[in-house]
Write a protein that holds these residues in place. Structure first.
Motif, mmCIF file in Angstrom:
data_model
loop_
_atom_site.group_PDB
_atom_site.id
_atom_site.type_symbol
_atom_site.label_atom_id
_atom_site.label_comp_id
_atom_site.label_asym_id
_atom_site.label_seq_id
_atom_site.Cartn_x
_atom_site.Cartn_y
_atom_site.Cartn_z
ATOM 1 N N VAL A 5 0.729 -0.768 -7.781
ATOM 2 C CA VAL A 5 1.682 -1.706 -7.205
ATOM 3 C C VAL A 5 1.478 -1.726 -5.697
ATOM 4 O O VAL A 5 1.365 -0.673 -5.068
ATOM 5 N N GLN A 6 1.391 -2.896 -5.110
ATOM 6 C CA GLN A 6 1.250 -3.062 -3.664
ATOM 7 C C GLN A 6 2.634 -3.352 -3.082
ATOM 8 O O GLN A 6 3.251 -4.363 -3.412
ATOM 9 N N TRP A 7 3.120 -2.449 -2.232
ATOM 10 C CA TRP A 7 4.444 -2.632 -1.642
ATOM 11 C C TRP A 7 4.343 -3.470 -0.379
ATOM 12 O O TRP A 7 3.406 -3.303 0.400
ATOM 13 N N PRO A 8 5.299 -4.373 -0.149
ATOM 14 C CA PRO A 8 5.308 -5.173 1.085
ATOM 15 C C PRO A 8 5.474 -4.283 2.314
ATOM 16 O O PRO A 8 6.007 -3.178 2.224
ATOM 17 N N ASP A 9 5.038 -4.761 3.462
ATOM 18 C CA ASP A 9 5.189 -4.023 4.718
ATOM 19 C C ASP A 9 6.644 -4.076 5.178
ATOM 20 O O ASP A 9 7.341 -5.073 4.943
ATOM 21 N N GLY A 10 7.075 -3.043 5.864
ATOM 22 C CA GLY A 10 8.434 -2.995 6.402
ATOM 23 C C GLY A 10 9.472 -2.915 5.297
ATOM 24 O O GLY A 10 9.205 -2.427 4.207
#
Length: 63
Positions: A5-10
């Motif tokens: 899973v790629q988590w969004p930045d911030g």
């Protein structure tokens, strides 16, 4: 189901995380988020309710 899973930045909401990982089932993204919170890799920075969405953030390692 070993897809990453790629988590969004911030700071991000669960809806943003699901949208970023549209190739994965929603259930898989939610389970990965839950596991990451348990492992203290992601912190919940704002509690949500039926009016306000909760916010999460990836914990930066201090190493």
């Amino acid at each position: 189901m070993n897809e990453s899973v790629q988590w969004p930045d911030g700071e991000f909401t669960i809806r943003e995380a699901i949208a970023r990982n549209s190739n994965l089932p929603e259930k898989s993204v939610r389970e990965s988020l839950s596991a990451a919170i348990s492992a203290k890799k992601i912190a919940q920075v704002r509690k949500g309710n039926h009016k306000i969405q909760g916010k999460f953030q990836v914990v930066k390692s201090q190493a």
